[in-house]
Scaffold this motif. Sequence first.
Motif, PDB file in Angstrom:
ATOM      1  N   GLU A   1      43.367  15.179  66.042  1.00 22.43           N
ATOM      2  CA  GLU A   1      43.048  14.486  64.800  1.00 22.43           C
ATOM      3  C   GLU A   1      41.561  14.200  64.706  1.00 22.43           C
ATOM      4  O   GLU A   1      40.947  14.332  63.639  1.00 22.43           O
ATOM      5  CB  GLU A   1      43.861  13.190  64.703  1.00 22.43           C
TER       6      GLU A   1
ATOM      7  N   ASP B   1      39.817  17.272  63.709  1.00 23.23           N
ATOM      8  CA  ASP B   1      39.951  17.512  62.270  1.00 23.23           C
ATOM      9  C   ASP B   1      38.973  16.660  61.490  1.00 23.23           C
ATOM     10  O   ASP B   1      38.308  17.143  60.563  1.00 23.23           O
ATOM     11  CB  ASP B   1      41.383  17.179  61.808  1.00 23.23           C
ATOM     12  N   GLU B   2      38.865  15.383  61.883  1.00 26.06           N
ATOM     13  CA  GLU B   2      37.963  14.492  61.161  1.00 26.06           C
ATOM     14  C   GLU B   2      36.527  14.980  61.260  1.00 26.06           C
ATOM     15  O   GLU B   2      35.778  14.987  60.276  1.00 26.06           O
ATOM     16  CB  GLU B   2      38.064  13.071  61.738  1.00 26.06           C
TER      17      GLU B   2
ATOM     18  N   GLU C   1      36.000  17.817  59.017  1.00 25.10           N
ATOM     19  CA  GLU C   1      35.883  17.397  57.622  1.00 25.10           C
ATOM     20  C   GLU C   1      34.508  16.808  57.339  1.00 25.10           C
ATOM     21  O   GLU C   1      33.877  17.115  56.322  1.00 25.10           O
ATOM     22  CB  GLU C   1      36.958  16.346  57.299  1.00 25.10           C
ATOM     23  N   GLU C   2      34.047  15.958  58.285  1.00 25.63           N
ATOM     24  CA  GLU C   2      32.731  15.350  58.100  1.00 25.63           C
ATOM     25  C   GLU C   2      31.650  16.430  58.046  1.00 25.63           C
ATOM     26  O   GLU C   2      30.736  16.381  57.216  1.00 25.63           O
ATOM     27  CB  GLU C   2      32.419  14.373  59.236  1.00 25.63           C
TER      28      GLU C   2
END
Lengths: 362, 189
Positions: free
Chosen positions: B177, B180-181, B184-185
Amino acid sequence: MESVLKTAFPFIVVAVGIGAAFGGVMMIVAYTVLAERKVLGWIQGRIGPNRAGPWGLFQPFADLLKFIFKEDLTPDKSTKVVYFLAPLVALTCALMPMVVYPFGPAITTVDWSFLPWGLGEGYHVLPLTIGQIDVGVLFVLGITSVGVYGIALAGWSSNSKYSLMGGLRSSAQMISYELAMGASVIGVVMLAGTLDLNGIIFAQIRSPFKWFIIPQVIGFFVFLISAFAETNRVPFDLPEAETELVAGFHTEYSALKFALFFMAEYVNMFTVSVMCTVLFLGGWYIPGLGHIFEPGSIPYAVASMVGFVAKICAFLFLYIWVRGTLPRFRFDQLMNFGWKFLLPVALGNVLLTIIVVFFLNR
Amino acid sequence: MATTVLFFIFAGIAIACAVSTVYQRNPLYSAISLVGVFLSLSGIYVTLAAPFIAAVQVLIYAGAIMVLVVFVIMLLNFDDEPGRNRLKYLYVMGIGLGVLLLGQTFYIYSAVMRVPNVAIEQTKTAGKTLSIGQGMYTEYLLPVEIVGIMLLMAIIGAVILVRRLNQPQLELVVENELEDERLEEGMLN
């Protein structure tokens, strides 16, 4: 006058039937309480109640009188309406399945024309069941599952931590074991091919085993264990674990309201005993009785009813015996046992029965 | 005659309980009223000669689903704060849907009235357990199978959601997770 009486006659018969069944069930329940105290006394090397009447026989009535005259307390911060409603829900739901119990075989050999005003015309059969419902098994399971509200609401409305925890535990337990109970009944229903309680008894008479306990032995034990849990009895009486929760959901209840819960518990015991008898022990059917009395006659019906009550009493004795011998489960053990052992076993039994029935019917 | 009287009794109780479900301030009273609706509905089913559906209605809705709802309400312990009317715009939608439902009811009523009033042999056993079972496993087998698969998916989903992971698995999930973050950032920047 006559025509009114003729129209009302079926209703009067049903009302009399309900009254007789209610009285009979309540008497059995009252003496179950006495029997429990006596037998527990013997198991623990005591005498048990022996003051009220000969051999303590009036004890249940003395207890009831005491319950009526005790002060009826209501906690200050309780939710009054729900607090009042909960015991009524519990006892009503416990008593309602009585309507479909098959108390005995139908009496067919009596001519009812001796009744005045021709009331008996057109009646040849007196069924010893109040209401013949196509889905008797589902009716009993459904009504008893509504009985959970009585306990849950009692726990919530008392506004006490002990009551709330007891109510939550008890309703969680009942919901969990209802699944295993329902799954264990499916095997019997598949063998009988009907959901009608009388139909299940006739299916057992027709089958080569006579009693469904022989082909459904796994289902019987699953049903018996979940019946103990459903009625909150030892070894599953966690809602009332005194050292942890005082008296569980009915901690705050006193006098007649407590008596209603108390009666509901014993009526529920009676209900599951009836279901166990009907589903697995052939109900009122006694093998070989048809050779002694003519089926359909009054002596046959009476003997069958005595047999029915005797089978129920055997189960009630089992309840008391278990209460006198076994210790209590822990709550997590209870949940694990219900979901991870009893339910898979019941479902496995269903699968096994499906396979056997499929190959037998080919 | 008796059926009509019973219908009006049960229908009256059902409507009263339904109104009470909507208007009660205390969520637990709403839930109890909803149980009343289900019980009186099952009474109506009995008068319509559908005992199986009536029993199942009590067993599933009143005995299982609503018990869980009551459970949640008891555990959540709502405060007695006065309800804030944040959902005012829904009133319009409610009126629209109500009108639609009323129209539907009248349409069904007129459709039923147009059908010749003859007792067909089939209707006598329509609500009985046997005919329901036969219908489910012959004519409507595909819908039953689809519903079965959906329920199985829901059960598996529930088990996965509450399952306790052991430490290495948990770390793996958390790391994924976090990864993933970060991705995205990175995309945002």
